[in-house]
Design an enzyme around this catalytic site. Structure first.
Site, PDB file in Angstrom:
ATOM      1  CE  LYS A 137      54.011  53.588  21.540  1.00  0.00           C
ATOM      2  NZ  LYS A 137      52.873  54.214  22.289  1.00  0.00           N
ATOM      3  CE1 TYR A 143      56.956  51.251  24.405  1.00  0.00           C
ATOM      4  CE2 TYR A 143      59.122  51.632  23.431  1.00  0.00           C
ATOM      5  CZ  TYR A 143      57.894  52.110  23.863  1.00  0.00           C
ATOM      6  OH  TYR A 143      57.593  53.451  23.750  1.00  0.00           O
ATOM      7  CB  THR A 190      58.506  55.355  20.586  1.00  0.00           C
ATOM      8  OG1 THR A 190      59.917  55.265  20.808  1.00  0.00           O
ATOM      9  CG2 THR A 190      58.026  53.971  20.139  1.00  0.00           C
ATOM     10  CG  ASP A 191      63.302  57.447  18.983  1.00  0.00           C
ATOM     11  OD1 ASP A 191      62.839  56.642  19.839  1.00  0.00           O
ATOM     12  OD2 ASP A 191      64.342  58.110  19.187  1.00  0.00           O
ATOM     13  CD  GLU A 192      62.811  52.363  22.233  1.00  0.00           C
ATOM     14  OE1 GLU A 192      62.528  51.163  22.250  1.00  0.00           O
ATOM     15  OE2 GLU A 192      63.277  52.967  23.217  1.00  0.00           O
TER      16      GLU A 192
HETATM   17  P1  NAD Z   1      54.557  55.658  31.444  1.00  0.00           P
HETATM   18  O1  NAD Z   1      54.860  54.212  31.531  1.00  0.00           O
HETATM   19  O2  NAD Z   1      55.187  56.608  32.395  1.00  0.00           O
HETATM   20  O3  NAD Z   1      52.969  55.885  31.589  1.00  0.00           O
HETATM   21  C1  NAD Z   1      52.040  55.057  30.951  1.00  0.00           C
HETATM   22  C2  NAD Z   1      50.650  55.390  31.532  1.00  0.00           C
HETATM   23  O4  NAD Z   1      49.673  54.576  30.840  1.00  0.00           O
HETATM   24  C3  NAD Z   1      50.508  55.055  33.021  1.00  0.00           C
HETATM   25  O5  NAD Z   1      49.829  56.103  33.689  1.00  0.00           O
HETATM   26  C4  NAD Z   1      49.686  53.779  33.031  1.00  0.00           C
HETATM   27  O6  NAD Z   1      48.898  53.630  34.210  1.00  0.00           O
HETATM   28  C5  NAD Z   1      48.819  53.978  31.799  1.00  0.00           C
HETATM   29  N1  NAD Z   1      48.332  52.696  31.239  1.00  0.00           N
HETATM   30  C6  NAD Z   1      49.075  51.591  30.955  1.00  0.00           C
HETATM   31  N2  NAD Z   1      48.282  50.609  30.486  1.00  0.00           N
HETATM   32  C7  NAD Z   1      47.015  51.117  30.444  1.00  0.00           C
HETATM   33  C8  NAD Z   1      45.767  50.602  30.037  1.00  0.00           C
HETATM   34  N3  NAD Z   1      45.654  49.348  29.577  1.00  0.00           N
HETATM   35  N4  NAD Z   1      44.683  51.406  30.120  1.00  0.00           N
HETATM   36  C9  NAD Z   1      44.785  52.674  30.584  1.00  0.00           C
HETATM   37  N5  NAD Z   1      45.937  53.217  31.000  1.00  0.00           N
HETATM   38  C10 NAD Z   1      47.054  52.447  30.930  1.00  0.00           C
HETATM   39  O7  NAD Z   1      54.846  56.060  29.946  1.00  0.00           O
HETATM   40  P2  NAD Z   1      55.503  57.394  29.339  1.00  0.00           P
HETATM   41  O8  NAD Z   1      56.964  57.290  29.403  1.00  0.00           O
HETATM   42  O9  NAD Z   1      54.809  58.567  29.909  1.00  0.00           O
HETATM   43  O10 NAD Z   1      55.082  57.210  27.801  1.00  0.00           O
HETATM   44  C11 NAD Z   1      53.818  57.681  27.336  1.00  0.00           C
HETATM   45  C12 NAD Z   1      53.693  57.366  25.855  1.00  0.00           C
HETATM   46  O11 NAD Z   1      54.738  58.015  25.151  1.00  0.00           O
HETATM   47  C13 NAD Z   1      53.815  55.884  25.524  1.00  0.00           C
HETATM   48  O12 NAD Z   1      52.879  55.585  24.510  1.00  0.00           O
HETATM   49  C14 NAD Z   1      55.239  55.729  25.016  1.00  0.00           C
HETATM   50  O13 NAD Z   1      55.328  54.680  24.084  1.00  0.00           O
HETATM   51  C15 NAD Z   1      55.472  57.080  24.365  1.00  0.00           C
HETATM   52  N6  NAD Z   1      56.860  57.577  24.335  1.00  0.00           N
HETATM   53  C16 NAD Z   1      57.603  57.615  25.482  1.00  0.00           C
HETATM   54  C17 NAD Z   1      58.899  58.159  25.439  1.00  0.00           C
HETATM   55  C18 NAD Z   1      59.764  58.254  26.689  1.00  0.00           C
HETATM   56  O14 NAD Z   1      60.931  58.617  26.586  1.00  0.00           O
HETATM   57  N7  NAD Z   1      59.248  57.968  27.870  1.00  0.00           N
HETATM   58  C19 NAD Z   1      59.411  58.623  24.235  1.00  0.00           C
HETATM   59  C20 NAD Z   1      58.627  58.542  23.082  1.00  0.00           C
HETATM   60  C21 NAD Z   1      57.352  58.028  23.164  1.00  0.00           C
HETATM   61  O1  DAU Z   2      63.366  56.461  22.328  1.00  0.00           O
HETATM   62  C1  DAU Z   2      62.115  56.576  22.959  1.00  0.00           C
HETATM   63  C2  DAU Z   2      61.977  55.514  24.024  1.00  0.00           C
HETATM   64  O2  DAU Z   2      62.836  55.897  25.092  1.00  0.00           O
HETATM   65  C3  DAU Z   2      60.546  55.339  24.513  1.00  0.00           C
HETATM   66  O3  DAU Z   2      59.746  54.879  23.452  1.00  0.00           O
HETATM   67  C4  DAU Z   2      60.481  54.355  25.685  1.00  0.00           C
HETATM   68  O4  DAU Z   2      59.162  54.299  26.207  1.00  0.00           O
HETATM   69  C5  DAU Z   2      61.424  54.838  26.771  1.00  0.00           C
HETATM   70  O5  DAU Z   2      61.446  53.896  27.829  1.00  0.00           O
HETATM   71  C6  DAU Z   2      62.835  55.039  26.212  1.00  0.00           C
HETATM   72  O6  DAU Z   2      63.412  53.756  25.849  1.00  0.00           O
HETATM   73  P1  DAU Z   2      64.956  53.407  26.170  1.00  0.00           P
HETATM   74  O7  DAU Z   2      65.093  51.948  26.216  1.00  0.00           O
HETATM   75  O8  DAU Z   2      65.870  54.171  25.281  1.00  0.00           O
HETATM   76  O9  DAU Z   2      65.072  54.072  27.648  1.00  0.00           O
HETATM   77  P2  DAU Z   2      65.773  53.562  29.002  1.00  0.00           P
HETATM   78  O10 DAU Z   2      65.708  54.712  29.950  1.00  0.00           O
HETATM   79  O11 DAU Z   2      65.228  52.250  29.440  1.00  0.00           O
HETATM   80  O12 DAU Z   2      67.266  53.355  28.557  1.00  0.00           O
HETATM   81  C7  DAU Z   2      68.044  54.407  28.012  1.00  0.00           C
HETATM   82  C8  DAU Z   2      69.416  53.859  27.664  1.00  0.00           C
HETATM   83  O13 DAU Z   2      70.095  53.546  28.886  1.00  0.00           O
HETATM   84  C9  DAU Z   2      69.368  52.559  26.882  1.00  0.00           C
HETATM   85  O14 DAU Z   2      70.442  52.540  25.953  1.00  0.00           O
HETATM   86  C10 DAU Z   2      69.552  51.475  27.925  1.00  0.00           C
HETATM   87  C11 DAU Z   2      70.443  52.137  28.944  1.00  0.00           C
HETATM   88  N1  DAU Z   2      70.242  51.697  30.357  1.00  0.00           N
HETATM   89  C12 DAU Z   2      68.983  51.705  30.853  1.00  0.00           C
HETATM   90  C13 DAU Z   2      68.738  51.308  32.147  1.00  0.00           C
HETATM   91  C14 DAU Z   2      67.334  51.288  32.712  1.00  0.00           C
HETATM   92  C15 DAU Z   2      71.329  51.339  31.122  1.00  0.00           C
HETATM   93  O15 DAU Z   2      72.480  51.349  30.663  1.00  0.00           O
HETATM   94  N2  DAU Z   2      71.103  50.932  32.418  1.00  0.00           N
HETATM   95  C16 DAU Z   2      69.840  50.888  32.962  1.00  0.00           C
HETATM   96  O16 DAU Z   2      69.692  50.498  34.145  1.00  0.00           O
END
Ligand code: NAD
Ligand code: DAU
Length: 339
Positions: free
Chosen positions: A158, A154, A129-131
């Protein structure tokens, strides 16, 4: 010889979109999905594949070597590539409790790396992730050379997993690649994340919690574009490299909220400013120049098209939303937002 991809976390948001993409676009490949089905994993996302002989689901935990071994066994004899999504992914939950993040994201990644090395996998794509780069000021972009400065439990977990992947490459000449993507949106995202949460709440005329002043900036990418980028890295990336993925699509949270409310025909009066997220990163923005130049990847979806598509998808999936918002999620929601 057959060719298999072991996808971890394939029942989650991005993982399930990726499994669908692979099954559609690579008809010669077998796909094994290893997922422990936490609150965020949902096999309903993959129901269309249940009887497909090229797809296997293995219920197991990446922290358990025996489960990981079972998933590799399910891949059969041919060449195996791994795409590693499985993670605890929600920043707010990591603030509440960091340990599950270390257990899955750090320990689980090392378990997967060890077994992948023992099985001599052809490639290992670690989805990060970019985080991990921390937070930006008003100017500038994250490049692959930006310092690693994670700010939440988190993102720290990562970043730790990224370092373990890097160490495997350096020490064991392990063929791993790392991707670092910005915020995704699209179908199958769990409604704890901003966009699905706000669509779900606004559809029911419930208030929209906006953290702080609502001016934190995220760089939004449609999930299908992210999945296509991961496939490009899997097929054409250079082992040992890091690739940033992003859409040059920055918006302050408040702009996203107002846009979705307008799309739904709901009033801005639903917005409720709530206590800020502790340690809330101010701005993320990705320089995706490397993957564009080296692998020819570019996002295909504009926000103008894909955001309304996403809103329509959630509106048409009312039953799906109801089912994923089960008892455990309702308890988390009450703790997080106090109602
Ligand atoms: P998500 O939370 O929707 O899904 C995570 C999945 O992993 C679920 O199906 C869960 O059951 C499974 N899981 C969790 N713990 C496990 C374990 N111990 N063993 C096996 N399976 C397990 O997550 P997402 O948003 O789809 O993110 C997927 C990946 O992409 C993550 O690694 C996250 O860090 C990365 N990522 C997410 C975003 C975003 O915006 N959502 C952006 C950049 C990177
Ligand atoms: O940048 C990549 C990341 O994006 C991934 O690595 C993470 O897995 C994914 O969860 C996401 O992280 P963020 O923290 O950016 O996403 P979130 O949707 O939780 O929040 C987006 C923005 O909105 C953040 O600035 C917090 C704000 N927010 C979020 C929630 C849930 C609110 O203002 N209110 C809310 O209720």
């Amino acid at each position: 010889m057959s060719h298999s991809v072991l996808v971890t976390g394939g029942a989650g948001f991005i993982g399930s979109n990726f499994v669908h993409l692979l099954m559609r676009e690579r008809p010669d490949w077998n796909v094994v999905n290893l997922d422990s089905l936490t609150y965020a994993g949902n096999l309903e996302n993959l129901v269309a594949l249940e009887n497909n002989p090229r797809y296997r689901f293995v219920h197991g935990d990446i922290r358990r070597p025996a489960d990981v071994a079972r998933a590799f066994d399910a891949c059969g004899k041919g060449e195996i590539r791994v795409v590693h999504f499985a993670a605890e992914s929600h920043v707010d939950r990591s603030i509440e409790s960091g340990l599950p993040f270390v257990e899955t994201n750090v320990v689980g990644t090392q378990v997967l790396l060890d077994e992948s090395r023992a099985r001599k996998v052809a490639r290992f794509v670690h989805v990060s992730t970019d985080e991990v780069y921390g937070s930006l000021g008003e100017q500038g972009f994250f490049t692959e050379d930006s310092p690693i400065q994670p700010n939440s439990p988190y993102s720290a977990s990562k970043a730790a997993s990224d370092m373990l992947v890097r160490a495997a490459v350096h020490t064991h000449d392990f063929p791993a690649l790392i991707t670092r993507c910005s915020n995704n949106y699209g179908p199958y995202q769990f409604p704890e994340k901003l966009i699905p949460l706000l669509i779900a709440n606004a559809s029911e005329d419930k208030s929209i919690p906006v953290y702080g002043d609502g001016m934190n900036v995220r760089d939004w990418l449609y999930v299908e574009d992210h999945c296509e980028a991961i496939l490009a890295v899997l097929e054409r990336g250079s082992a040992g490299e890091v690739y940033n993925i992003g859409g040059h699509n920055e918006y302050p949270n408040l702009a996203i909220v107002k846009r979705v409310l307008a799309e739904l025909g709901k009033p801005d009066s639903l917005i409720r400013y709530v206590k800020d997220r502790p340690g809330h990163d101010r701005r993320y923005a990705i320089d995706a120049g490397k993957i564009e130049r080296d692998l020819g990847w570019r996002p295909r979806h504009t926000f103008e098209v894909a955001l309304p598509l996403t809103v329509r998808w959630y509106q048409s999936q009312h039953a799906w939303l109801q089912r994923v918002r089960n008892g455990a999620y309702r308890e988390y929601y009450a703790r997080q937002y106090g109602s």
